[in-house]
Design a protein around this motif. Structure first.
Motif, PDB file in Angstrom:
ATOM      1  N   LEU A 183       0.828  -1.207   0.000  1.00 16.73           N
ATOM      2  CA  LEU A 183       0.000   0.000   0.000  1.00 16.73           C
ATOM      3  C   LEU A 183       0.861   1.255   0.000  1.00 16.73           C
ATOM      4  CD1 LEU A 183      -2.750   1.357   0.106  1.00 16.73           C
ATOM      5  CD2 LEU A 183      -2.721   1.122   2.595  1.00 16.73           C
ATOM      6  N   VAL A 184       1.892   1.291   0.813  1.00 15.76           N
ATOM      7  CA  VAL A 184       2.764   2.466   0.850  1.00 15.76           C
ATOM      8  C   VAL A 184       3.508   2.608  -0.467  1.00 15.76           C
ATOM      9  CG1 VAL A 184       4.732   3.541   1.998  1.00 15.76           C
ATOM     10  CG2 VAL A 184       2.985   2.370   3.352  1.00 15.76           C
ATOM     11  N   TRP A 185       3.971   1.498  -1.024  1.00 16.04           N
ATOM     12  CA  TRP A 185       4.706   1.536  -2.304  1.00 16.04           C
ATOM     13  C   TRP A 185       3.814   2.064  -3.430  1.00 16.04           C
ATOM     14  CZ3 TRP A 185       4.306  -1.296  -6.985  1.00 16.04           C
ATOM     15  CH2 TRP A 185       5.409  -1.169  -7.843  1.00 16.04           C
ATOM     16  N   LEU A 186       2.546   1.624  -3.443  1.00 21.08           N
ATOM     17  CA  LEU A 186       1.611   2.076  -4.479  1.00 21.08           C
ATOM     18  C   LEU A 186       1.258   3.550  -4.329  1.00 21.08           C
ATOM     19  CD1 LEU A 186      -0.802  -0.991  -4.507  1.00 21.08           C
ATOM     20  CD2 LEU A 186       0.690  -0.300  -6.397  1.00 21.08           C
ATOM     21  N   SER A 187       1.067   4.006  -3.108  1.00 21.70           N
ATOM     22  CA  SER A 187       0.643   5.385  -2.885  1.00 21.70           C
ATOM     23  C   SER A 187       1.805   6.367  -2.923  1.00 21.70           C
ATOM     24  CB  SER A 187      -0.095   5.506  -1.550  1.00 21.70           C
ATOM     25  OG  SER A 187       0.729   5.083  -0.488  1.00 21.70           O
ATOM     26  N   ALA A 188       3.002   5.893  -2.568  1.00 21.26           N
ATOM     27  CA  ALA A 188       4.156   6.796  -2.513  1.00 21.26           C
ATOM     28  C   ALA A 188       4.697   7.117  -3.895  1.00 21.26           C
ATOM     29  CB  ALA A 188       5.260   6.195  -1.655  1.00 21.26           C
ATOM     30  N   ARG A 189       4.640   6.154  -4.811  1.00 21.39           N
ATOM     31  CA  ARG A 189       5.193   6.318  -6.169  1.00 21.39           C
ATOM     32  C   ARG A 189       6.678   6.724  -6.122  1.00 21.39           C
ATOM     33  NH1 ARG A 189       0.782   4.408  -6.873  1.00 21.39           N
ATOM     34  NH2 ARG A 189      -0.749   4.988  -8.452  1.00 21.39           N
ATOM     35  N   GLY A 190       7.344   6.329  -5.031  1.00 21.04           N
ATOM     36  CA  GLY A 190       8.752   6.691  -4.890  1.00 21.04           C
ATOM     37  C   GLY A 190       9.629   5.454  -4.799  1.00 21.04           C
ATOM     38  N   GLY A 191      10.891   5.668  -4.466  1.00 17.52           N
ATOM     39  CA  GLY A 191      11.815   4.562  -4.344  1.00 17.52           C
ATOM     40  C   GLY A 191      11.832   3.985  -2.947  1.00 17.52           C
ATOM     41  N   ALA A 192      12.758   3.043  -2.764  1.00 18.48           N
ATOM     42  CA  ALA A 192      12.859   2.350  -1.473  1.00 18.48           C
ATOM     43  C   ALA A 192      13.093   3.290  -0.304  1.00 18.48           C
ATOM     44  CB  ALA A 192      13.964   1.294  -1.554  1.00 18.48           C
ATOM     45  N   PRO A 193      13.951   4.325  -0.428  1.00 20.92           N
ATOM     46  CA  PRO A 193      14.183   5.206   0.735  1.00 20.92           C
ATOM     47  C   PRO A 193      12.897   5.888   1.226  1.00 20.92           C
ATOM     48  CG  PRO A 193      15.903   5.500  -0.895  1.00 20.92           C
ATOM     49  CD  PRO A 193      14.861   4.653  -1.545  1.00 20.92           C
ATOM     50  N   GLU A 194      12.044   6.365   0.277  1.00 22.44           N
ATOM     51  CA  GLU A 194      10.811   7.042   0.695  1.00 22.44           C
ATOM     52  C   GLU A 194       9.852   6.067   1.364  1.00 22.44           C
ATOM     53  OE1 GLU A 194       7.046   9.600  -1.142  1.00 22.44           O
ATOM     54  OE2 GLU A 194       8.801   9.149  -2.417  1.00 22.44           O
ATOM     55  N   VAL A 195       9.713   4.881   0.778  1.00 25.68           N
ATOM     56  CA  VAL A 195       8.841   3.865   1.365  1.00 25.68           C
ATOM     57  C   VAL A 195       9.357   3.456   2.741  1.00 25.68           C
ATOM     58  CG1 VAL A 195       7.917   1.529   1.108  1.00 25.68           C
ATOM     59  CG2 VAL A 195       8.106   3.031  -0.898  1.00 25.68           C
ATOM     60  N   ALA A 196      10.685   3.304   2.843  1.00 23.73           N
ATOM     61  CA  ALA A 196      11.298   2.917   4.118  1.00 23.73           C
ATOM     62  C   ALA A 196      11.051   3.967   5.193  1.00 23.73           C
ATOM     63  CB  ALA A 196      12.797   2.693   3.922  1.00 23.73           C
ATOM     64  N   ALA A 197      11.112   5.253   4.793  1.00 28.09           N
ATOM     65  CA  ALA A 197      10.892   6.328   5.762  1.00 28.09           C
ATOM     66  C   ALA A 197       9.461   6.290   6.297  1.00 28.09           C
ATOM     67  CB  ALA A 197      11.182   7.670   5.112  1.00 28.09           C
ATOM     68  N   ARG A 198       8.511   6.000   5.414  1.00 33.29           N
ATOM     69  CA  ARG A 198       7.120   5.938   5.857  1.00 33.29           C
ATOM     70  C   ARG A 198       6.874   4.728   6.755  1.00 33.29           C
ATOM     71  NH1 ARG A 198       2.904   7.789   1.152  1.00 33.29           N
ATOM     72  NH2 ARG A 198       3.988   9.658   0.424  1.00 33.29           N
TER      73      ARG A 198
END
Length: 365
Positions: free
Chosen positions: A305-320
């Motif tokens: 869910l975070v990966w789909l909504s973030a549309r960013g790379g691993a660092p952004e998903v990891a931060a969330r």
């Protein structure tokens, strides 16, 4: 002291100060005449009980209300009448050479009599006011039923009901669903239609502006959900949305706030508009996660869910997610193996995100 000429004398004095009573001369003179007769009877038999069915002065109070006036004019008329009547009593006493003691008795009796008449008129005014309020309340309740009821009701019938209820039809309104409460509800604007008797009480607010804010002030101690602003013809839809949001809050799907606004929860309302379909979507779209353990399924669903909504790379998903970026990469690789090309197809990504949101909203079960 002759009653008839004194009655006319009193009316003429009243007419000078309150000209509008001229139109109703006969009624006013009759009230004066009866007041004088009652006074004479009181003097003749001071211990007698007043006739409870003799209600001319109650009718005068009711007449004032129905004429759209306050009691100020009628009370002023009583004061004028008492002064003129007392002058006639004094003239009568002088001719009969009555003692000072008897004059004192007469004066006290007149004051008591006028107080009694005023009380009767106040009762009549209040009764007429209460009756009118009750009638208006019933008409407004009927209007509410028409606005939120069967859409097959003709709009002409709704407009007729609004006219009968003295409620100008607004361009827009919102429905407010309320959780039953014993808290006070005395500070609502006069143009708000209210139904506190229903098992699921509600309001209809015309020309809404900042409703959630003033609702907190007007209904302290109540929990409420504010519907969407709509044309009056769609009032039942606004109420349905408000009641749905209130129910979702009670089920812990939405926050337990004193006042909720449907406009803030359109996603939840849309996703859960049909819970059967929402559950089917979640089960089918997320089927690749089903064989996993509960812990694996929870972590991968959260990451997806975070990966789909973030549309960013691993660092952004990891931060969330508050995990290491390498952990995210590992999980995304697992998801790629489970979902394949669906992870990178725009329509499939939308379906997956919608399914995940439905999944989390349905977790209350």
């Amino acid at each position: 002291m002759e009653v008839a000429p004194v009655s006319v004398s009193i009316f003429e004095a009243i007419e000078k100060s309150i000209p509008e009573y001229s139109t109703f001369r006969e009624n006013v003179v009759d009230g004066i005449r009866q007041a004088l007769v009652k006074f004479v009877d009181r003097i003749a038999a001071p211990d007698s009980e007043p006739d409870p069915h003799d209600d001319i002065h109650r009718k005068l109070g009711a007449w004032e209300f129905k004429s759209g006036r306050s009691l100020d004019s009628l009370q002023a008329a009583y004061r004028i009448g008492a002064r003129v009547a007392w002058r006639h009593v004094c003239g009568f006493a002088e001719r009969r050479e009555l003692s000072l003691r008897l004059m004192s008795v007469l004066g006290e009796a007149m004051i008591a009599h006028v107080d009694e008449l005023v009380s009767l008129s106040v009762e009549g005014y209040a009764a007429a006011q209460a009756s009118a309020a009750g009638t208006l309340e019933r008409k407004r309740r009927k209007l509410m039923e028409l606005l939120v009821g069967d859409p097959a009701t003709s709009w002409e019938a709704v407009l007729d009901a609004a006219k009968a209820a003295s409620w100008p039809m607004p361009d827009r309104l919102v429905a407010v669903a309320l959780e039953p409460s014993a808290a006070p509800a005395d500070d609502l604007p006069a143009d708000v239609l209210v139904n506190f008797e229903d098992a699921t009480p509600y309001l209809l607010v015309p020309n809404p502006a900042a409703v959630p804010r003033w609702l907190r002030r007007a209904l302290p101690g109540w929990r409420a959900a504010v519907g969407l602003p709509v044309a009056p013809k769609d009032a039942r839809r606004s109420l349905a949305c408000a009641r749905r949001v209130l129910a979702l809050s009670q089920e812990k799907v939405l926050p337990e706030k004193p006042v909720l606004d449907c406009a803030d929860h359109l996603v939840e309302l849309t996703v859960l508009a049909d819970e059967f379909l929402a559950r089917q979507l979640a089960e089918r779209a997320l089927a690749p996660l089903a064989p996993l353990t509960d812990l694996q399924r929870t972590k991968l669903a959260e990451t997806l869910l975070v990966w789909l909504s973030a549309r960013g790379g691993a660092p952004e998903v990891a931060a969330r997610l508050k995990v290491h970026p390498q952990t995210v990469r590992y999980r995304v690789n697992q998801l790629d193996e489970l979902f394949g090309d669906r992870m990178h197809d725009a329509e499939e990504r939308f379906t997956l995100e919608l399914a995940l949101r439905a999944h989390y909203l349905l977790l209350r079960d």
